[in-house]
Design a protein around this motif. Structure first.
Motif, PDB file in Angstrom:
ATOM      1  N   ALA A  38       0.827  -1.206   0.000  1.00 15.45           N
ATOM      2  CA  ALA A  38       0.000   0.000   0.000  1.00 15.45           C
ATOM      3  C   ALA A  38       0.862   1.257   0.000  1.00 15.45           C
ATOM      4  CB  ALA A  38      -0.936  -0.001   1.209  1.00 15.45           C
ATOM      5  N   SER A  39       1.936   1.266   0.785  1.00 13.93           N
ATOM      6  CA  SER A  39       2.832   2.433   0.834  1.00 13.93           C
ATOM      7  C   SER A  39       3.398   2.746  -0.538  1.00 13.93           C
ATOM      8  CB  SER A  39       3.981   2.192   1.812  1.00 13.93           C
ATOM      9  OG  SER A  39       3.501   2.105   3.123  1.00 13.93           O
ATOM     10  N   ALA A  40       3.696   1.703  -1.288  1.00 20.47           N
ATOM     11  CA  ALA A  40       4.268   1.881  -2.624  1.00 20.47           C
ATOM     12  C   ALA A  40       3.203   2.194  -3.671  1.00 20.47           C
ATOM     13  CB  ALA A  40       5.035   0.618  -3.020  1.00 20.47           C
ATOM     14  N   ARG A  46      -8.159   1.975  -2.246  1.00 20.39           N
ATOM     15  CA  ARG A  46      -8.857   1.927  -0.955  1.00 20.39           C
ATOM     16  C   ARG A  46      -7.976   1.394   0.172  1.00 20.39           C
ATOM     17  NH1 ARG A  46     -13.618   3.507  -2.176  1.00 20.39           N
ATOM     18  NH2 ARG A  46     -14.748   2.808  -4.009  1.00 20.39           N
ATOM     19  N   LEU A  47      -6.980   0.589  -0.160  1.00 16.47           N
ATOM     20  CA  LEU A  47      -6.077   0.054   0.858  1.00 16.47           C
ATOM     21  C   LEU A  47      -4.877   0.982   0.965  1.00 16.47           C
ATOM     22  CD1 LEU A  47      -5.440  -2.244   2.851  1.00 16.47           C
ATOM     23  CD2 LEU A  47      -4.158  -3.326   0.998  1.00 16.47           C
ATOM     24  N   HIS A 101      -0.114   5.961   0.145  1.00 21.46           N
ATOM     25  CA  HIS A 101      -0.485   5.133  -0.992  1.00 21.46           C
ATOM     26  C   HIS A 101       0.251   5.716  -2.194  1.00 21.46           C
ATOM     27  CE1 HIS A 101      -2.875   3.340  -4.262  1.00 21.46           C
ATOM     28  NE2 HIS A 101      -2.943   2.329  -3.410  1.00 21.46           N
ATOM     29  N   GLY A 102       1.536   5.428  -2.255  1.00 22.17           N
ATOM     30  CA  GLY A 102       2.376   5.993  -3.305  1.00 22.17           C
ATOM     31  C   GLY A 102       2.925   7.355  -2.936  1.00 22.17           C
ATOM     32  N   LEU A 127     -17.092  -2.415   1.088  1.00 20.34           N
ATOM     33  CA  LEU A 127     -15.774  -2.237   0.472  1.00 20.34           C
ATOM     34  C   LEU A 127     -14.681  -3.120   1.060  1.00 20.34           C
ATOM     35  CD1 LEU A 127     -15.758   1.667   0.390  1.00 20.34           C
ATOM     36  CD2 LEU A 127     -16.204   0.113  -1.526  1.00 20.34           C
ATOM     37  N   ALA A 128     -14.856  -3.591   2.277  1.00 22.11           N
ATOM     38  CA  ALA A 128     -13.789  -4.304   2.994  1.00 22.11           C
ATOM     39  C   ALA A 128     -14.232  -5.711   3.366  1.00 22.11           C
ATOM     40  CB  ALA A 128     -13.401  -3.513   4.244  1.00 22.11           C
ATOM     41  N   PRO A 129     -14.132  -6.661   2.430  1.00 24.22           N
ATOM     42  CA  PRO A 129     -14.590  -8.019   2.741  1.00 24.22           C
ATOM     43  C   PRO A 129     -13.845  -8.647   3.918  1.00 24.22           C
ATOM     44  CG  PRO A 129     -13.615  -7.911   0.530  1.00 24.22           C
ATOM     45  CD  PRO A 129     -13.648  -6.523   1.067  1.00 24.22           C
TER      46      PRO A 129
END
Length: 171
Positions: A38-40, A46-47, A101-102, A127-129
Motif C-alpha cells: 500500500a505504501s508503494a 482503498r487500501l 499510498h504511493g 468495500l472491505a470483505p
C-alpha cells in the motif's frame, strides 16, 4: 460444498487470525506485506498504509487500513473495536496520522459521533470483505442493524491536517 460453507470457513480463519481482538503472528506478517504494498501504491486505492505515533514508545507504527468513501468524505473504521491499539494511538496523537499510498498525506482523523456511524459502517463492509467476519452485521442489513453496533465500532472522518495557529503575526 457450497459457497456459504466456503465463506463460513474463511470467516472462521479471519477471526482466528485476530483472536482476542489482536493480530496473531500470521496476521502481523500479512499486515506488514500489505503495508509495504500500500505504501508503494501497488494496491487498490482503498487500501492504504496508516502511520501513527505509538502512545507509549513514540515510534511510528504502520498498519493497513481500508478507506471508505461516503457522501464525499473519507473514513477509517476500526473493525476490531474500541480497544485496538491503533485507535488508542490515534486518540493519543490528537488524530494526527499519515496515510500512504504511493505518496504521503498528513491528515487528522476526527471521531464520528455514534449516531452518524451506521451508513459509514454499511459502506465500509461493502468495500472491505476482510472486515466482515469481525462485525456482527450482514453487509446488506438495514441501517438499524448497523446502528445497534455503532457504539462498539469507532469510525473516523479523514480531514486534511492543518497546522495549529501560533498566535503570532508577521509584520
Amino acid at each position: 460444498m457450497g459457497r456459504d460453507d466456503s465463506a463460513r470457513r474463511l470467516h472462521r480463519f479471519d477471526r482466528w487470525m485476530y483472536r482476542g481482538g489482536r493480530p496473531g503472528l500470521l496476521a502481523r506478517v500479512m499486515n506488514r506485506q500489505s503495508v509495504l504494498a500500500a505504501s508503494a501504491g501497488m494496491t487498490s486505492r482503498r487500501l492504504v498504509a496508516m502511520e501513527v505515533r505509538g502512545r507509549r514508545t513514540g515510534r511510528r507504527i504502520s498498519l493497513p487500513v481500508v478507506v471508505a468513501d461516503y457522501e464525499g468524505d473519507r473514513y477509517l473504521v476500526a473493525m476490531l473495536g474500541q480497544d485496538t491499539n491503533w485507535v488508542r494511538n490515534v486518540r493519543a496523537a490528537g488524530g494526527r496520522v499519515v496515510l500512504r499510498h504511493g505518496r504521503r498525506e498528513a491528515v487528522r482523523l476526527e471521531e464520528v459521533e455514534v449516531g452518524a456511524r451506521a451508513p459509514v459502517l454499511r459502506r465500509y463492509l461493502a468495500l472491505a470483505p476482510g472486515a466482515r467476519p469481525h462485525l456482527p452485521v450482514d453487509r446488506r442489513a438495514p441501517l438499524e442493524e448497523f446502528a445497534r453496533i455503532a457504539d462498539r465500532v469507532p469510525v473516523f472522518r479523514v480531514r486534511p491536517d492543518r497546522p495549529e495557529p501560533t498566535g503570532r503575526s508577521r509584520s
